[in-house]
Design an enzyme around this catalytic site. Sequence first.
Site, PDB file in Angstrom:
ATOM      1  N   HIS A 114     -31.561 -31.168   9.470  1.00 16.57           N
ATOM      2  CA  HIS A 114     -30.574 -31.115  10.289  1.00 16.57           C
ATOM      3  C   HIS A 114     -30.961 -30.651  11.687  1.00 16.57           C
ATOM      4  O   HIS A 114     -30.522 -30.883  12.887  1.00 16.57           O
ATOM      5  CB  HIS A 114     -29.339 -30.013   9.888  1.00 16.57           C
ATOM      6  N   TYR A 134     -20.848 -29.396   7.707  1.00 21.26           N
ATOM      7  CA  TYR A 134     -19.556 -29.754   7.994  1.00 21.26           C
ATOM      8  C   TYR A 134     -18.418 -29.223   7.100  1.00 21.26           C
ATOM      9  O   TYR A 134     -16.965 -29.277   7.495  1.00 21.26           O
ATOM     10  CB  TYR A 134     -19.445 -31.129   8.577  1.00 21.26           C
ATOM     11  N   LYS A 139     -27.311 -34.257   5.533  1.00 22.52           N
ATOM     12  CA  LYS A 139     -27.969 -33.634   6.204  1.00 22.52           C
ATOM     13  C   LYS A 139     -28.611 -32.255   5.729  1.00 22.52           C
ATOM     14  O   LYS A 139     -27.474 -31.353   5.070  1.00 22.52           O
ATOM     15  CB  LYS A 139     -27.850 -33.286   7.738  1.00 22.52           C
ATOM     16  N   ASP A 198     -21.546 -40.839   8.546  1.00 27.18           N
ATOM     17  CA  ASP A 198     -22.511 -39.471   8.814  1.00 27.18           C
ATOM     18  C   ASP A 198     -21.962 -38.190   8.273  1.00 27.18           C
ATOM     19  O   ASP A 198     -20.820 -37.710   8.959  1.00 27.18           O
ATOM     20  CB  ASP A 198     -22.717 -39.546  10.377  1.00 27.18           C
TER      21      ASP A 198
HETATM   22  N1  LIG Z   1     -27.041 -34.072  14.001  1.00 26.13           N
HETATM   23  C1  LIG Z   1     -26.418 -32.885  14.712  1.00 26.13           C
HETATM   24  O1  LIG Z   1     -26.786 -32.016  15.016  1.00 26.13           O
HETATM   25  C2  LIG Z   1     -24.993 -33.357  15.059  1.00 26.13           C
HETATM   26  C3  LIG Z   1     -24.380 -32.617  16.064  1.00 26.13           C
HETATM   27  C4  LIG Z   1     -23.178 -33.204  16.462  1.00 26.13           C
HETATM   28  C5  LIG Z   1     -22.357 -34.178  15.710  1.00 26.13           C
HETATM   29  N2  LIG Z   1     -23.221 -34.961  14.796  1.00 26.13           N
HETATM   30  C6  LIG Z   1     -22.525 -36.219  14.407  1.00 26.13           C
HETATM   31  O2  LIG Z   1     -22.003 -37.133  15.458  1.00 26.13           O
HETATM   32  C7  LIG Z   1     -20.562 -37.246  15.157  1.00 26.13           C
HETATM   33  C8  LIG Z   1     -19.992 -37.318  16.575  1.00 26.13           C
HETATM   34  O3  LIG Z   1     -20.220 -36.557  17.692  1.00 26.13           O
HETATM   35  P1  LIG Z   1     -18.933 -35.446  17.802  1.00 26.13           P
HETATM   36  O4  LIG Z   1     -18.307 -35.435  16.651  1.00 26.13           O
HETATM   37  O5  LIG Z   1     -19.645 -34.096  18.191  1.00 26.13           O
HETATM   38  O6  LIG Z   1     -18.064 -35.806  19.003  1.00 26.13           O
HETATM   39  P2  LIG Z   1     -17.851 -37.247  19.589  1.00 26.13           P
HETATM   40  O7  LIG Z   1     -17.867 -38.340  18.535  1.00 26.13           O
HETATM   41  O8  LIG Z   1     -18.663 -37.552  20.918  1.00 26.13           O
HETATM   42  O9  LIG Z   1     -16.130 -37.254  20.143  1.00 26.13           O
HETATM   43  C9  LIG Z   1     -15.307 -36.863  18.875  1.00 26.13           C
HETATM   44  C10 LIG Z   1     -13.971 -36.601  19.831  1.00 26.13           C
HETATM   45  O10 LIG Z   1     -13.403 -37.540  20.364  1.00 26.13           O
HETATM   46  C11 LIG Z   1     -12.317 -38.204  20.428  1.00 26.13           C
HETATM   47  N3  LIG Z   1     -12.212 -39.532  20.290  1.00 26.13           N
HETATM   48  C12 LIG Z   1     -12.968 -40.575  19.213  1.00 26.13           C
HETATM   49  N4  LIG Z   1     -12.667 -41.648  19.712  1.00 26.13           N
HETATM   50  C13 LIG Z   1     -11.751 -41.711  20.426  1.00 26.13           C
HETATM   51  C14 LIG Z   1     -10.999 -42.704  21.490  1.00 26.13           C
HETATM   52  N5  LIG Z   1     -11.199 -44.132  21.197  1.00 26.13           N
HETATM   53  N6  LIG Z   1     -10.242 -42.184  22.536  1.00 26.13           N
HETATM   54  C15 LIG Z   1     -10.246 -40.992  22.660  1.00 26.13           C
HETATM   55  N7  LIG Z   1     -10.788 -39.885  21.941  1.00 26.13           N
HETATM   56  C16 LIG Z   1     -11.540 -40.143  20.918  1.00 26.13           C
HETATM   57  C17 LIG Z   1     -11.968 -37.770  18.743  1.00 26.13           C
HETATM   58  O11 LIG Z   1     -10.535 -37.349  18.547  1.00 26.13           O
HETATM   59  P3  LIG Z   1      -9.912 -37.960  17.163  1.00 26.13           P
HETATM   60  O12 LIG Z   1     -10.587 -37.525  15.929  1.00 26.13           O
HETATM   61  O13 LIG Z   1      -8.486 -37.712  17.349  1.00 26.13           O
HETATM   62  O14 LIG Z   1     -10.182 -39.584  17.628  1.00 26.13           O
HETATM   63  C18 LIG Z   1     -12.800 -36.178  18.730  1.00 26.13           C
HETATM   64  O15 LIG Z   1     -12.075 -35.224  19.391  1.00 26.13           O
HETATM   65  C19 LIG Z   1     -20.313 -36.023  14.408  1.00 26.13           C
HETATM   66  O16 LIG Z   1     -18.790 -36.131  13.896  1.00 26.13           O
HETATM   67  C20 LIG Z   1     -21.268 -35.950  13.492  1.00 26.13           C
HETATM   68  O17 LIG Z   1     -21.104 -36.569  12.429  1.00 26.13           O
HETATM   69  C21 LIG Z   1     -24.468 -34.570  14.587  1.00 26.13           C
END
Ligand SMILES: NC(=O)c1ccc[n+]([C@@H]2O[C@H](COP(=O)([O-])OP(=O)(O)OC[C@H]3O[C@@H](n4cnc5c(N)ncnc54)[C@H](OP(=O)(O)O)[C@@H]3O)[C@@H](O)[C@H]2O)c1
Length: 317
Positions: free
Chosen positions: A113, A51, A80, A46
């Site tokens: 987005h 980003y 996006k 994704d």
């Molecule tokens: N469409 C939108 O508006 C939108 C908005 C937000 C996000 N997104 C997409 O969704 C993806 C995921 O959401 P997010 O990045 O907001 O947050 P998330 O996936 O909920 O959380 C990411 C965090 O969790 C940690 N993490 C990952 N695996 C882990 C594990 N097994 N144990 C402990 N910690 C862990 C990561 O650290 P490490 O990197 O050190 O593992 C990072 O700090 C984004 O990266 C993006 O691609 C889309």
Amino acid sequence: MASTTFLTLPSGKRMPQLGLGTWLSPPGIVQGAIEFAIKNGYRHIDCAYLYENEQAIGEGFAKVLKECPVKRDELFITSKLWNAYHAPEDVKPACMESMKMLQLDYLDLYLMHSPMSIKNVKGELMPQKDGKILQTDVDYVDTWKAMEKLVDEGLVKSIGVANFNKCQLERLISAARIKPDVLQVERHPFQTQKTLVAFTKSKGMAMTAYSPLTSPESPFLSGLKNGMEEPVVKEIAKKHGKSPAQILIRFNIQCGIATIPKSQTPAHIIENTKVFDFCLTDEEMKKLESLHCGARAVPWDLLGLGTHKHYPFSKDE
Ligand SMILES: NC(=O)c1ccc[n+]([C@@H]2O[C@H](COP(=O)([O-])OP(=O)(O)OC[C@H]3O[C@@H](n4cnc5c(N)ncnc54)[C@H](OP(=O)(O)O)[C@@H]3O)[C@@H](O)[C@H]2O)c1
């Protein structure tokens, strides 16, 4: 990856249910994370123009496609359309720019987005005046019509939206020639998206859950707890011999929802794939759902868009 499952989209395309998120993965690190993830079985990545790391991700794709026995058509790559490029004439150039940086000649999925358009000012992601984001009122239906042309031209296989509410989605669907394949929204036990889950299911659309681990690094956290530290999640994890992260990922997978946990840490990237070898009981799913409090890791109003004409989160979601 031990195994994965796929969701069939209304267009007939298949989307791997588990993918890798890339928000806040810095350019110097994300390339290695992409290579490591694909070598370890990830097939869904994704991305987004917002980003500011698509160039580095593209270098990762190029390297992995050259060095590994993985073909382009085995990967499912999303990007996006950023809010600044909603004017119909800006849609194709924005898509081409992402594809160029990603070193791809098509995208599997291109998402709007958000429904909120802002001014297109060269070189600025969030153009501001007097500390306020310069909002515009391009109708997301007009943006969508330009996105449909990307499908016609073979530049993208599927189109969808992110951060739309139910009313906006209903309006879009009734005006669309090509129906949205995917709705991407924030989803985890604190934000269960009951209305949108039921609505997308009723329309046969797929849902992708973003911030499934409650995005502990989000710069916009407004009182949201880290879900991996929530006692209910920890207790269920202990019972299954799994990590809290795996429980949160499984929570979405078991609901038939795709999810894209972000990680740049090799041990986490692998850990997050091990979610297909156990099941949560109905009682555990209910306990997780009962944690819903409506909190968001990415509220968008903190980005200065809470007053936007098309701000999605104040109406019925
Ligand atoms: N469409 C939108 O508006 C939108 C908005 C937000 C996000 N997104 C997409 O969704 C993806 C995921 O959401 P997010 O990045 O907001 O947050 P998330 O996936 O909920 O959380 C990411 C965090 O969790 C940690 N993490 C990952 N695996 C882990 C594990 N097994 N144990 C402990 N910690 C862990 C990561 O650290 P490490 O990197 O050190 O593992 C990072 O700090 C984004 O990266 C993006 O691609 C889309």
